[in-house]
Design a protein around this motif. Structure first.
Motif, PDB file in Angstrom:
ATOM      1  N   ASP A 256      52.086  43.521  47.803  1.00 19.66           N
ATOM      2  CA  ASP A 256      52.053  44.973  47.701  1.00 19.66           C
ATOM      3  C   ASP A 256      51.273  45.588  48.871  1.00 19.66           C
ATOM      4  OD1 ASP A 256      52.164  47.555  46.704  1.00 19.66           O
ATOM      5  OD2 ASP A 256      50.548  47.240  45.245  1.00 19.66           O
TER       6      ASP A 256
ATOM      7  N   HIS B  33      44.385  41.101  51.644  1.00 16.70           N
ATOM      8  CA  HIS B  33      44.849  39.795  51.212  1.00 16.70           C
ATOM      9  C   HIS B  33      45.074  38.918  52.420  1.00 16.70           C
ATOM     10  CE1 HIS B  33      45.224  41.129  47.154  1.00 16.70           C
ATOM     11  NE2 HIS B  33      46.192  41.976  47.382  1.00 16.70           N
TER      12      HIS B  33
ATOM     13  N   ASN C 195      45.651  34.931  46.503  1.00 20.87           N
ATOM     14  CA  ASN C 195      45.645  36.064  45.583  1.00 20.87           C
ATOM     15  C   ASN C 195      46.909  36.012  44.737  1.00 20.87           C
ATOM     16  OD1 ASN C 195      44.648  38.856  44.720  1.00 20.87           O
ATOM     17  ND2 ASN C 195      46.795  39.238  45.252  1.00 20.87           N
ATOM     18  N   GLU C 196      46.721  36.037  43.433  1.00 17.65           N
ATOM     19  CA  GLU C 196      47.814  36.100  42.462  1.00 17.65           C
ATOM     20  C   GLU C 196      48.972  35.184  42.800  1.00 17.65           C
ATOM     21  OE1 GLU C 196      48.858  40.105  41.483  1.00 17.65           O
ATOM     22  OE2 GLU C 196      46.841  40.507  40.714  1.00 17.65           O
TER      23      GLU C 196
ATOM     24  N   ASN D  90      42.218  39.579  38.400  1.00 22.65           N
ATOM     25  CA  ASN D  90      42.724  40.946  38.621  1.00 22.65           C
ATOM     26  C   ASN D  90      43.350  41.423  37.313  1.00 22.65           C
ATOM     27  OD1 ASN D  90      42.103  40.395  41.276  1.00 22.65           O
ATOM     28  ND2 ASN D  90      44.221  40.092  41.922  1.00 22.65           N
TER      29      ASN D  90
ATOM     30  N   TYR E 188      44.929  44.774  34.887  1.00 20.52           N
ATOM     31  CA  TYR E 188      45.453  46.150  34.872  1.00 20.52           C
ATOM     32  C   TYR E 188      45.878  46.583  33.470  1.00 20.52           C
ATOM     33  CZ  TYR E 188      45.241  45.935  39.931  1.00 20.52           C
ATOM     34  OH  TYR E 188      44.787  45.836  41.225  1.00 20.52           O
TER      35      TYR E 188
ATOM     36  N   TYR F 214      49.559  48.819  33.966  1.00 19.33           N
ATOM     37  CA  TYR F 214      50.907  48.217  33.879  1.00 19.33           C
ATOM     38  C   TYR F 214      51.246  47.837  32.440  1.00 19.33           C
ATOM     39  CZ  TYR F 214      50.650  47.924  38.963  1.00 19.33           C
ATOM     40  OH  TYR F 214      50.542  48.231  40.286  1.00 19.33           O
TER      41      TYR F 214
ATOM     42  N   GLU G 183      39.902  42.828  40.726  1.00 19.88           N
ATOM     43  CA  GLU G 183      40.747  44.029  40.873  1.00 19.88           C
ATOM     44  C   GLU G 183      40.857  44.730  39.537  1.00 19.88           C
ATOM     45  OE1 GLU G 183      44.708  43.663  42.501  1.00 19.88           O
ATOM     46  OE2 GLU G 183      44.023  42.327  44.105  1.00 19.88           O
TER      47      GLU G 183
ATOM     48  N   TRP H 285      39.990  48.108  42.656  1.00 19.37           N
ATOM     49  CA  TRP H 285      41.184  48.126  43.501  1.00 19.37           C
ATOM     50  C   TRP H 285      41.631  49.553  43.636  1.00 19.37           C
ATOM     51  CZ3 TRP H 285      43.014  44.646  46.654  1.00 19.37           C
ATOM     52  CH2 TRP H 285      44.273  44.863  47.232  1.00 19.37           C
TER      53      TRP H 285
ATOM     54  N   ARG I 266      56.221  53.038  43.712  1.00 18.70           N
ATOM     55  CA  ARG I 266      55.336  53.389  44.828  1.00 18.70           C
ATOM     56  C   ARG I 266      55.815  54.668  45.504  1.00 18.70           C
ATOM     57  NH1 ARG I 266      52.497  50.670  42.387  1.00 18.70           N
ATOM     58  NH2 ARG I 266      51.641  48.636  42.894  1.00 18.70           N
TER      59      ARG I 266
ATOM     60  N   ASN J  54      50.469  52.966  47.784  1.00 19.94           N
ATOM     61  CA  ASN J  54      49.712  52.553  46.611  1.00 19.94           C
ATOM     62  C   ASN J  54      48.526  53.519  46.543  1.00 19.94           C
ATOM     63  OD1 ASN J  54      47.648  51.290  44.983  1.00 19.94           O
ATOM     64  ND2 ASN J  54      48.866  49.424  45.049  1.00 19.94           N
TER      65      ASN J  54
ATOM     66  N   LYS K 126      45.968  53.604  44.440  1.00 16.95           N
ATOM     67  CA  LYS K 126      44.816  53.185  43.631  1.00 16.95           C
ATOM     68  C   LYS K 126      43.491  53.352  44.382  1.00 16.95           C
ATOM     69  CE  LYS K 126      47.430  50.207  40.572  1.00 16.95           C
ATOM     70  NZ  LYS K 126      48.657  50.040  41.358  1.00 16.95           N
TER      71      LYS K 126
HETATM   72  C1  GCB Z   1      47.551  43.327  42.243  1.00 17.68           C
HETATM   73  C2  GCB Z   1      47.602  42.806  43.632  1.00 17.68           C
HETATM   74  C3  GCB Z   1      47.475  43.902  44.664  1.00 17.68           C
HETATM   75  C4  GCB Z   1      48.277  45.119  44.251  1.00 17.68           C
HETATM   76  C5  GCB Z   1      47.737  45.616  42.921  1.00 17.68           C
HETATM   77  C6  GCB Z   1      48.514  46.838  42.401  1.00 17.68           C
HETATM   78  O1  GCB Z   1      47.293  42.621  41.314  1.00 17.68           O
HETATM   79  O2  GCB Z   1      46.679  41.789  43.874  1.00 17.68           O
HETATM   80  O3  GCB Z   1      47.921  43.401  45.899  1.00 17.68           O
HETATM   81  O4  GCB Z   1      48.249  46.129  45.203  1.00 17.68           O
HETATM   82  O5  GCB Z   1      47.852  44.610  41.972  1.00 17.68           O
HETATM   83  O6  GCB Z   1      48.161  47.944  42.738  1.00 17.68           O
HETATM   84  O7  GCB Z   1      49.489  46.632  41.685  1.00 17.68           O
END
Ligand code: GCB
Length: 570
Positions: A154, A328, A393-394, A443, A445, A449, A481, A526, A539, A544, A546
Motif C-alpha cells: 500500500d 516498509h 511487514n505483513e 498491525n 485495524y 477494516y 500499526e 499508522w 484509496r 492513504n 491515515k
Molecule cells: C497495513 C500495512 C500498511 C498499510 C495499512 C493500511 O497493515 O502494513 O502498509 O498502508 O495497513 O492503511 O491499510
C-alpha cells in the motif's frame, strides 16, 4: 560499508542535479546502443522519483534511461575511484564510457562499483537504465489487478534514482570498513572496534575517541586485514533518547609516520536487549512512542529531500515521538544519521512487504531478503539509533513461511547478534515467525477494516488478542500499526469513520489498551503523514489518509491528542 567522507585522504563529489532522461516504452535502448549515449533526452532532477516530475506518464514504471557527463579532479589519478548509488528503484544497469559497470536489484539500499580502470580524466559519460516494473519474483512483489499500479503493498511504487549518486576517491591501500559494538559495565562504556584494511604492510592503526572533555586512544600494528581493538571509557556518557550523547571516533592508518588513510565516525555507547516482557535500553525499560512512516512527498516522490527530513524530525519532536519504523523499506543514510544525533529509536525494516511465499518465487525471494538484510546491516550496523531489525511487514504467512523466516532470522543473528529481530504481522497467534522472533510487532485495524465504526468492540477484541498472544509467546509486544483514514477538515459528532473525531477517538482508545498491558512496549500510529499509493476503490485520490499530519505536514486533530499523551510524564 563506509559512507564517503572528505578529509586529506578521501574525497567525494555529489552528482546531484539535472541529468538527461528518456523513457523507453518499447525497451529498445540496449538494442539501439543508448548505453553509449542518449539522443533526444529531456532534463530530469536527480535524486527524485521520475513519476511526478512530468505532466504525463506518471504510472510508467520503466524502463527509462538517465545520462550524465562529468569530469574528475586531477588529484584523483592515484586513487581508487568508486561510484556509489544511494538507492535506485528497482533494477539498475550502469555503463561508463560505453562499458558495462554493473547490475543491481533492489530499490532502497546503496550499491557501488569501482571504476578506476574505466574512468577518463575528462569527459566521462555515465548511463543508467532503470526498470521499476513490478514482478512476482521481486521484493516487494507485484499484487493483484485491484490496484493500479498493480502493487501487493500500500504505497506508490515510485521509480528512479532516489538518493544521491556520489563519486568518491579513497587510497588504494587503506581502510575498507569499521564495525563498532558497544557494551556497558557499571559506568564504563566499552567499544569493540573491528577495522578492515586492504594491502597494508608496516602500518599501524591509531584509534582516538573524543568527546565530553575526554580523549582515549589505542594503537595496534596491522598484522592482517582485520584488526580487533578495544576502547574503555570510564564514566561514559551513554546514548539514549533524552541525551543522545555521541563521541567522535577517528581511525587513522599510519605508515612511515604519515597518515595514509583516515575515517571519522559518530559513536553512541548504548545497549539494547530483550529481557522477559521488556525492551531494555541501557538496562532500563523503554517504551516506544511514534509512527510507521513513509519517504513520500509531492513531486519528489520517494526522492531524498533534506528539508523534509528536518521537518519530519522537528514534527516528531514536537509531538513527543521517540521512535519510528522504517516501514516498509530502509530510509536514507542521512535519516539514520539524524536519528543518532536527535535521539530516535529506529526499527529498521527491509523492503519485504506483502511476501506471498508462492512456490515458483519463494526461493528467489529468500535470496533477495538475504541480500537486503546483508546490505542493510553493512550500511547501518554502527548506528546507536537502530534498535531492531524487521525482516518483513505483513507477510501472507503460510506453512512455508516459518522455515523461510527461520533461515532469514538465523542469518541476521550471525550478521548482528546485538539487536533484537522482529517480523511485523497481521495474522495473530498463527504466525510461525513469532515462535523465534525476539519482539512481536502487530498491525491491527479493528474498528476500521473490521468492526467498522465500532471502536468499543474493536478495543475489546484487541485487548483479548494481545493477551492471547502474550500467553502463547511471553515476549514483548509492539502495536506497530493502528489508525484510520481521515480527511482533514471532515468533522462529525458522534465520531464517524473518516472524520478527525473518529481518528482521535480511535487512537486514544487503542493507546489506553496498550497502556493497560505491562508486556506492551510500544505504540506506533499508522501513519505519520498521508501518503500516495496505487489507485483502488479504498484509496480516494490514490492517497492513504491515515496520516496524523497531512502529506504537506499540517497537523490533524489527532496530532494534538498525541502531543498531549506523549509529552505527559508518568
Ligand atoms: C497495513 C500495512 C500498511 C498499510 C495499512 C493500511 O497493515 O502494513 O502498509 O498502508 O495497513 O492503511 O491499510
Amino acid at each position: 560499508m563506509l559512507y564517503p567522507q572528505r578529509n586529506k585522504n578521501r574525497h567525494f563529489i555529489d552528482l546531484s542535479g539535472f541529468w538527461e532522461f528518456r523513457f523507453d516504452p518499447d525497451d529498445k535502448g540496449v538494442g539501439e546502443n543508448w548505453t553509449k549515449g542518449l539522443n533526444n533526452g529531456c532534463p530530469i532532477a536527480v535524486p527524485a522519483s521520475w513519476n511526478d516530475q512530468f505532466a504525463d506518464d506518471r504510472d510508467f514504471l520503466g524502463p527509462a534511461w538517465y545520462q550524465l557527463k562529468f569530469t574528475i579532479p586531477w588529484e584523483w589519478d592515484s586513487k581508487k575511484i568508486i561510484i556509489r548509488f544511494g538507492s535506485v528503484n528497482y533494477l539498475s544497469d550502469v555503463w561508463l564510457n560505453g562499458e558495462v559497470v554493473g547490475h543491481h536489484e533492489g530499490g532502497h539500499l546503496p550499491f557501488e562499483y569501482e571504476i578506476s580502470d574505466k574512468i577518463e580524466s575528462e569527459d566521462n559519460l555515465l548511463v543508467v537504465r532503470v526498470d521499476g516494473r513490478l514482478s512476482d519474483d521481486h521484493v516487494p512483489p507485484r499484487g493483484r489487478p485491484m490496484n493500479n499500479p498493480q502493487t501487493n503493498f500500500d504505497f506508490y511504487p515510485f521509480c528512479g534514482i532516489h538518493r544521491p549518486v556520489l563519486l568518491y576517491a579513497i587510497p588504494k591501500e587503506g581502510l575498507r570498513d569499521i564495525t563498532v559494538r558497544t557494551s556497558i559495565k557499571d559506568t564504563t562504556g566499552i567499544l569493540d572496534v573491528k577495522i578492515e584494511t586492504i594491502g597494508l604492510n608496516d602500518a599501524y592503526v591509531n584509534l582516538a575517541l573524543k568527546g565530553f572533555s575526554s580523549e582515549i586512544t589505542n594503537t595496534s600494528i596491522i598484522q592482517q586485514n582485520i584488526q580487533k581493538m578495544t576502547l574503555e571509557v570510564k564514566q561514559a556518557k551513554f546514548w539514549n533518547t533524552e541525551t543522545p550523547n555521541l563521541y567522535d571516533l577517528t581511525v587513522d592508518i599510519v605508515k612511515k609516520d604519515a597518515i595514509i588513510d583516515s575515517y571519522s565516525l559518530k559513536v553512541g555507547i548504548r545497549t539494547i536487549e530483550v529481557k522477559g516482557d521488556k525492551l531494555l535500553l541501557n538496562r532500563k525499560p523503554v517504551y516506544l512512542t511514534g509512527f510507521g512512516r513513509h519517504e513520500d512527498f509531492p513531486i519528489t516522490g520517494r526522492g531524498y529531500v533534506p528539508a523534509i527530513i528536518i521537518k519530519d524530525y522537528s514534527l516528531m519532536k514536537w509531538i513527543g515521538a521517540n521512535s519510528f519504523r522504517t516501514s516498509h523499506y530502509p530510509y536514507s543514510e542521512q535519516m539514520m544519521d539524524l536519528a543518532d544525533r536527535l535521539g530516535f529509536l529506529v526499527i529498521n525494516e527491509i523492503p519485504a512487504v506483502g511476501l506471498t511465499f508462492k512456490k515458483d518465487v519463494i526461493d528467489r525471494q529468500l535470496e533477495l531478503c538475504d541480500q537486503f538484510i546483508e546490505e542493510l546491516i553493512k550500511r547501518d550496523k554502527n548506528h546507536p539509533s537502530v534498535i531492531m531489525w524487521s525482516l518483513a511487514n505483513e507477510p501472507h504467512s503460510s506453512l512455508k513461511s516459518g522455515e523461510f523466516f527461520r533461515k532469514l532470522y538465523d542469518k541476521t543473528k550471525v550478521l548482528d547478534n546485538t539487536r533484537p529481530i522482529t517480523v511485523v504481522n497481521m495474522m495473530g497467534v498463527k504466525e510461525k515467525a513469532f515462535e523465534f522472533c525476539d519482539v512481536l510487532c502487530i498491525n491491527r485495524y479493528y474498528g476500521w477494516y473490521m468492526q467498522p465504526g465500532n471502536i468499543e468492540e474493536a478495543c475489546e477484541i484487541l485487548s483479548k488478542e494481545m493477551d492471547k498472544l502474550y500467553e502463547k509467546h511471553r515476549k514483548p509486544i509492539i502495536l506497530s500499526e493502528f489508525g484510520t483514514d481521515t480527511i482533514p477538515g471532515w468533522h462529525s459528532q458522534p465520531p464517524e469513520m473518516f472524520s478527525e473525531e473518529y481518528q482521535t477517538e480511535f487512537i486514544k482508545k487503542y493507546i489506553k489498551v496498550c497502556r493497560s498491558k505491562p508486556y506492551v512496549v510500544g505504540e506506533h500510529v499508522w501513519n505519520m503523514c498521508d501518503f500516495k499509493t496505487s489507485q483502488g476503490i479504498t484509496r480516494m485520490g490514490s492517497m492513504n489518509y491515515k496520516g496524523v499530519f497531512t502529506r504537506d505536514r499540517r497537523p490533524k486533530m489527532a496530532a494534538h491528542l498525541l502531543r498531549k499523551l506523549w509529552n505527559e510524564k508518568d
